[in-house]
Scaffold this motif. Structure first.
Motif, PDB file in Angstrom:
ATOM      1  N   GLN A   1       0.840  -1.202   0.000  1.00 30.94           N
ATOM      2  CA  GLN A   1       0.000   0.000   0.000  1.00 30.94           C
ATOM      3  C   GLN A   1       0.877   1.255   0.000  1.00 30.94           C
ATOM      4  OE1 GLN A   1      -2.813   0.188   3.195  1.00 30.94           O
ATOM      5  NE2 GLN A   1      -3.744   2.085   2.442  1.00 30.94           N
ATOM      6  N   SER A   2       1.984   1.215   0.715  1.00 32.65           N
ATOM      7  CA  SER A   2       2.916   2.345   0.721  1.00 32.65           C
ATOM      8  C   SER A   2       3.482   2.584  -0.673  1.00 32.65           C
ATOM      9  CB  SER A   2       4.060   2.098   1.700  1.00 32.65           C
ATOM     10  OG  SER A   2       3.592   2.078   3.021  1.00 32.65           O
ATOM     11  N   LEU A   3       3.809   1.518  -1.384  1.00 29.99           N
ATOM     12  CA  LEU A   3       4.327   1.659  -2.743  1.00 29.99           C
ATOM     13  C   LEU A   3       3.283   2.267  -3.677  1.00 29.99           C
ATOM     14  CD1 LEU A   3       6.347  -1.649  -3.158  1.00 29.99           C
ATOM     15  CD2 LEU A   3       7.257   0.686  -3.064  1.00 29.99           C
ATOM     16  N   CYS A   4       2.048   1.827  -3.556  1.00 31.69           N
ATOM     17  CA  CYS A   4       0.966   2.395  -4.375  1.00 31.69           C
ATOM     18  C   CYS A   4       0.797   3.884  -4.066  1.00 31.69           C
ATOM     19  CB  CYS A   4      -0.344   1.663  -4.126  1.00 31.69           C
ATOM     20  SG  CYS A   4      -0.408   0.019  -4.826  1.00 31.69           S
ATOM     21  N   ALA A   5       0.849   4.226  -2.786  1.00 30.26           N
ATOM     22  CA  ALA A   5       0.714   5.627  -2.393  1.00 30.26           C
ATOM     23  C   ALA A   5       1.887   6.442  -2.923  1.00 30.26           C
ATOM     24  CB  ALA A   5       0.632   5.736  -0.872  1.00 30.26           C
ATOM     25  N   PHE A   6       3.088   5.896  -2.839  1.00 24.49           N
ATOM     26  CA  PHE A   6       4.271   6.587  -3.340  1.00 24.49           C
ATOM     27  C   PHE A   6       4.165   6.826  -4.836  1.00 24.49           C
ATOM     28  CE2 PHE A   6       8.608   6.603  -5.032  1.00 24.49           C
ATOM     29  CZ  PHE A   6       9.136   7.669  -4.324  1.00 24.49           C
ATOM     30  N   GLU A   7       3.737   5.815  -5.587  1.00 20.22           N
ATOM     31  CA  GLU A   7       3.558   5.971  -7.032  1.00 20.22           C
ATOM     32  C   GLU A   7       2.547   7.067  -7.342  1.00 20.22           C
ATOM     33  OE1 GLU A   7       2.426   2.047  -8.237  1.00 20.22           O
ATOM     34  OE2 GLU A   7       4.497   1.322  -8.253  1.00 20.22           O
ATOM     35  N   ASN A   8       1.459   7.074  -6.594  1.00 22.37           N
ATOM     36  CA  ASN A   8       0.442   8.106  -6.787  1.00 22.37           C
ATOM     37  C   ASN A   8       1.007   9.477  -6.440  1.00 22.37           C
ATOM     38  OD1 ASN A   8      -2.153   9.083  -7.396  1.00 22.37           O
ATOM     39  ND2 ASN A   8      -2.772   8.962  -5.262  1.00 22.37           N
ATOM     40  N   GLY A   9       1.797   9.548  -5.385  1.00 22.49           N
ATOM     41  CA  GLY A   9       2.413  10.809  -4.993  1.00 22.49           C
ATOM     42  C   GLY A   9       3.351  11.351  -6.060  1.00 22.49           C
ATOM     43  N   ILE A  10       4.141  10.465  -6.663  1.00 22.76           N
ATOM     44  CA  ILE A  10       5.042  10.882  -7.744  1.00 22.76           C
ATOM     45  C   ILE A  10       4.240  11.423  -8.921  1.00 22.76           C
ATOM     46  CG2 ILE A  10       6.669  10.035  -9.489  1.00 22.76           C
ATOM     47  CD1 ILE A  10       7.922  10.399  -6.722  1.00 22.76           C
ATOM     48  N   ARG A  11       3.164  10.718  -9.281  1.00 18.18           N
ATOM     49  CA  ARG A  11       2.317  11.170 -10.391  1.00 18.18           C
ATOM     50  C   ARG A  11       1.713  12.545 -10.083  1.00 18.18           C
ATOM     51  NH1 ARG A  11      -2.795  11.340 -11.774  1.00 18.18           N
ATOM     52  NH2 ARG A  11      -3.532  10.308  -9.905  1.00 18.18           N
ATOM     53  N   LEU A  12       1.236  12.720  -8.853  1.00 18.76           N
ATOM     54  CA  LEU A  12       0.651  13.998  -8.459  1.00 18.76           C
ATOM     55  C   LEU A  12       1.693  15.112  -8.462  1.00 18.76           C
ATOM     56  CD1 LEU A  12      -1.615  12.734  -5.552  1.00 18.76           C
ATOM     57  CD2 LEU A  12      -2.417  13.775  -7.685  1.00 18.76           C
ATOM     58  N   ALA A  13       2.899  14.819  -7.982  1.00 15.94           N
ATOM     59  CA  ALA A  13       3.962  15.825  -7.959  1.00 15.94           C
ATOM     60  C   ALA A  13       4.314  16.260  -9.376  1.00 15.94           C
ATOM     61  CB  ALA A  13       5.188  15.272  -7.241  1.00 15.94           C
ATOM     62  N   ARG A  14       4.400  15.310 -10.287  1.00 18.13           N
ATOM     63  CA  ARG A  14       4.709  15.651 -11.683  1.00 18.13           C
ATOM     64  C   ARG A  14       3.592  16.459 -12.319  1.00 18.13           C
ATOM     65  NH1 ARG A  14       7.250   9.746 -13.123  1.00 18.13           N
ATOM     66  NH2 ARG A  14       9.296  10.165 -12.217  1.00 18.13           N
ATOM     67  N   LEU A  15       2.364  16.086 -12.032  1.00 16.18           N
ATOM     68  CA  LEU A  15       1.215  16.817 -12.569  1.00 16.18           C
ATOM     69  C   LEU A  15       1.182  18.238 -12.014  1.00 16.18           C
ATOM     70  CD1 LEU A  15      -1.274  16.593 -14.376  1.00 16.18           C
ATOM     71  CD2 LEU A  15      -2.518  15.632 -12.427  1.00 16.18           C
ATOM     72  N   GLY A  16       1.455  18.378 -10.719  1.00 14.10           N
ATOM     73  CA  GLY A  16       1.503  19.707 -10.107  1.00 14.10           C
ATOM     74  C   GLY A  16       2.610  20.565 -10.701  1.00 14.10           C
ATOM     75  N   ALA A  17       3.768  19.963 -10.942  1.00 21.25           N
ATOM     76  CA  ALA A  17       4.885  20.689 -11.552  1.00 21.25           C
ATOM     77  C   ALA A  17       4.509  21.163 -12.954  1.00 21.25           C
ATOM     78  CB  ALA A  17       6.128  19.804 -11.590  1.00 21.25           C
ATOM     79  N   THR A  18       3.797  20.321 -13.684  1.00 17.71           N
ATOM     80  CA  THR A  18       3.337  20.702 -15.024  1.00 17.71           C
ATOM     81  C   THR A  18       2.397  21.897 -14.947  1.00 17.71           C
ATOM     82  OG1 THR A  18       3.592  18.459 -15.853  1.00 17.71           O
ATOM     83  CG2 THR A  18       2.100  19.904 -17.071  1.00 17.71           C
ATOM     84  N   ARG A  19       1.475  21.871 -13.984  1.00 17.86           N
ATOM     85  CA  ARG A  19       0.545  22.997 -13.815  1.00 17.86           C
ATOM     86  C   ARG A  19       1.303  24.293 -13.519  1.00 17.86           C
ATOM     87  NH1 ARG A  19      -2.226  20.025 -15.384  1.00 17.86           N
ATOM     88  NH2 ARG A  19      -4.325  19.383 -14.935  1.00 17.86           N
TER      89      ARG A  19
END
Length: 89
Positions: free
Chosen positions: A41-59
């Motif tokens: 579950q931690s790995l899934c959360a980490f993957e989601n966090g990376i995706r969100l961080a990249r999306l936020g950086a794009t914004r």
């Protein structure tokens, strides 16, 4: 409710507003920092966090670009330069 549901039920879409992305990322970070999730579950959360961080950086990059276009235009109509830039993409 499944333990993974916090991170998979409501994925943040690519057109989500920056504030929503940031809120979701903060939630993921808090859960990870708590350290009470199983490894998978931690790995899934980490993957989601990376995706969100990249999306936020794009914004943020998109917003910075819009500001640069507006500041570079010396006309009295600030929207015209942005409209031209968006049309050329």
């Amino acid at each position: 409710m499944n333990e993974h549901s916090d991170f998979s039920e409501q994925p943040t879409s690519d057109d989500a507003p920056f504030e929503q992305i940031l809120d979701r990322l903060q939630s993921v970070v808090e859960r990870l920092e708590a350290g009470d999730m199983p490894l998978e579950q931690s790995l899934c959360a980490f993957e989601n966090g990376i995706r969100l961080a990249r999306l936020g950086a794009t914004r943020l990059e998109e917003a910075e670009h819009r500001v640069e276009v507006l500041l570079a235009d010396g006309s009295s109509e600030p929207d015209s330069a942005l409209d031209e830039e968006l049309e050329s993409e």
